[in-house]
Design an enzyme around this catalytic site. Structure first.
Site, PDB file in Angstrom:
ATOM      1  CD  GLU A 298     -15.469  14.696 -13.940  1.00 48.26           C
ATOM      2  OE1 GLU A 298     -15.987  13.587 -14.176  1.00 48.26           O
ATOM      3  OE2 GLU A 298     -15.549  15.650 -14.706  1.00 48.26           O
ATOM      4  CG  ASP A 302     -16.705  10.935 -12.665  1.00 50.28           C
ATOM      5  OD1 ASP A 302     -17.237  11.138 -13.770  1.00 50.28           O
ATOM      6  OD2 ASP A 302     -15.539  11.308 -12.402  1.00 50.28           O
ATOM      7  CB  SER A 518     -16.616  14.018 -17.383  1.00 53.79           C
ATOM      8  OG  SER A 518     -15.261  14.299 -17.261  1.00 53.79           O
TER       9      SER A 518
END
Length: 611
Positions: A298, A302, A518
């Site tokens: 993740e 990002d 996300s």
């Protein structure tokens, strides 16, 4: 005569308690049903230490909210006049009476020197063993095991002296069975020559059809699709962007460097330039994963997305600790999985805060106690009032919750219900849905992992006025199809959307593909940050809290998404329609239209072409 005197004596001796005694009587402050996917394992160890956060009633929050809406409304004379940190603290500080009463109570149980205060004194923190917390709150903590095997220490109920009920808004960790989940899923892959070749094409020379590959989405594709490809930030440093990491996630510089070398070579230096701050012992690990370790996926998605779109705008990354199970000791007490309050309280203490902050995490709203959700949401309002755009993803399970395949069972009555998410349900943040495709974009759905863009209506927070027209029109369109499965009067989300499938990223030195809101969240965050850059360069304030502007004017800068739905709970879920909808919001951005929507010439982006 003597009998009546005797009766009087008896009445005085055994009558009702005095007002003071009554006010100090402990009464239940909050009860929260244990979610269905947690099972009690036994009593919590008495020496297990937790950091208790006590929230005090913010004396002038209504006034803070008024300031927030006035400074965020493009038709208000105060638009853009964001508050300073000291002005916010003055509005959220508790009354003298509240602070005095809470201190008196705590001093009976803990050393005054062991209490720490937020700058506004609206939050007090103390670290205590469970045995003392149980006496403080007249409760009983237990160890609960989640279906994924992890454990957490919580209680379904806690009490306070009656005279403190109106002065304390929340005490955590108590009833918060939070399961913060990154809104993404990853697939291991192989980069391939075709993708590499596209990545090195010069910016500004291609059309969407030429630079975008639906199987391998790169920064050049996103920058071309959303029209930021020719914009060069003019005030990097003065304008910054924030990134929140939780659950042991981190941003690996080596992976970011490989990514940028392949997909935006001129930005490679950015891999070593962004800052990382540890909050509550949040990890700063930069070493590669070992066998069987999968953290950092993740975080890679990002930071690489932000760098790929918004470079050279500086990034400030926050790594917030708190992930059960942990082994506590005297020097490192348990923080537990309560990232939002820990994170936002830290950020509010800082003199400088990035103008946009990207958050790719969500919880099922029903796992978050109402008191906790309210205090966190009020802290988001305080941060937004300082001119910060707080961005969250809308979830990956359609209407079924944080992930595909959610139970769709209400934590209140065990009945089937669409499951809204928090913090997307908070009215003071901007929620981002996910799309797929390029001509045209449709609501995201991935058949392999059942990822479906999330959307819904809060059971905790009423619909804010800025949404009335858009949401009322949508409800008329969908009619009674899902009647009884959602709260039609709640805060609706998402507000906007962006592409969210097959993002090409580097993790642990290997190319993988990322999906989910996300991915959409840092994309939107980067685009809004570039818009802020143009505003600041023009001598104007950053956008700050987006929603009042978005629902009034900014919506014109988004391309409507009218196909697809928020699949979940064995239904098609909320459908995309013309105009705002509860799965893609107002749609996806176009930078030239955004510039126009804030009163800047579309030509601002054209002279700054990178060769």
């Amino acid at each position: 005569m003597r009998s009546s005197v005797l009766l009087s004596v008896i009445f005085v001796g055994f009558g009702a308690a005095t007002p003071l005694q009554q006010s100090r009587r402990y009464v239940v402050k909050e009860t929260h049903r244990v979610p269905w996917d947690f099972v009690r394992q036994g009593d919590a160890p008495g020496d297990h230490r937790i950091r208790l956060q006590v929230g005090l009633k913010q004396d002038r929050f209504d006034e803070l909210e008024r300031h927030l809406y006035e400074t965020s409304d493009p038709d208000d004379v105060r638009y853009g006049q964001h508050l300073t940190a000291s002005e916010v603290n003055e509005l959220v500080k508790p009354s003298d009476k509240s602070l005095r009463l809470v201190r008196e109570w705590l001093y009976e149980h803990v050393d005054p020197e062991d209490i720490t205060y937020s700058p506004a004194s609206d939050f007090l923190s103390i670290t205590l063993p469970i045995s003392k917390v149980e006496r403080l709150l007249e409760t009983k903590y237990s160890v609960y095991r989640h279906t994924d095997g992890s454990t957490i220490v919580r209680t379904p109920e806690w009490k306070l002296p009656l005279h403190l009920h109106d002065h304390i808004t929340a005490v955590q960790p108590t009833t918060s069975f939070i399961r913060t989940v990154p809104q993404s899923s990853m697939f291991l892959g192989s980069a391939g020559k075709k993708v590499q070749a596209k990545a090195h094409r010069r910016a500004g020379n291609g059309t969407v059809s030429k630079v975008c590959d639906a199987d391998n989405v790169t920064p050049l594709c996103l920058r071309t699709l959303y029209e930021t490809v020719n914009y060069v930030p003019q005030v990097p440093g003065e304008n910054q962007i924030g990134l929140a990491n939780y659950l042991g996630e981190t941003n690996n510089r080596s992976d970011a460097r490989i990514f940028l070398q392949n997909y935006r070579p001129e930005a490679t230096a950015g891999a070593d330039a962004y800052s990382i701050v540890s909050i509550a012992n949040g990890t700063l690990q930069q070493t590669p994963n070992g066998p069987g370790e999968y953290f950092g996926m993740e975080g890679s998605l990002d930071v690489q997305t932000l760098l790929g779109i918004s470079w050279p705008t500086p990034i400030l990354s926050y790594s917030t600790g708190g992930e059960p199970p942990e082994i506590p000791d005297v020097d490192h007490p348990i923080v537990d999985n309560e990232p939002y309050l820990t994170w936002v309280n830290y950020v509010l203490e800082q003199d400088f805060v990035p103008q946009v902050i990207s958050n790719s995490y969500e919880d099922n709203e029903q796992t978050v106690p109402l008191s906790y959700a309210r205090v966190v949401c009020s802290q988001f309002a305080a941060l937004s009032a300082r001119g910060v755009s707080i961005i969250f993803g809308s979830g990956d399970g359609g209407v079924s919750g944080v992930q595909p395949g959610g139970s769709c069972l209400s934590n209140v009555n065990n009945q089937t219900q669409f499951i809204p998410l928090f913090p997307s349900s908070c009215p003071y943040i901007t929620s981002v849905g996910g799309t797929f495709g390029f001509g045209p974009e449709v609501v995201a759905y991935h058949p392999e992992n059942k990822y479906s863009s999330g959307g819904g209506f809060s059971n905790y927070f009423p619909r804010p006025k800025y949404q009335d027209a858009a949401v009322s029109g949508y409800l008329e369109t969908i009619g009674d199809e899902f009647k009884g499965l959602y709260n039609c009067s709640g805060r609706a989300y998402p507000d906007i959307a962006a592409h969210s499938i097959n993002y090409t990223i580097i993790w642990n030195g290997t190319m993988i593909l990322g999906h989910g809101t996300s991915a959409a969240t840092p994309t939107i965050s980067a685009i809004i940050s570039l818009l802020n850059d143009a505003l600041i360069a023009d001598g104007r304030a950053p956008l700050g809290f987006l929603n009042p502007w978005l629902y009034k004017r900014g919506k014109k800068a988004f391309v409507d998404v009218t196909s697809g739905s928020a699949i979940g709970c064995n239904t098609t879920g909320f459908p995309a329609v013309k105009g705002w909808d509860a799965v893609s919001g107002f749609g996806t951005p176009r930078f030239s239209k955004l510039l126009k929507a804030v009163g800047l010439s579309e030509d601002v982006s054209r002279p700054h072409v990178q060769q």
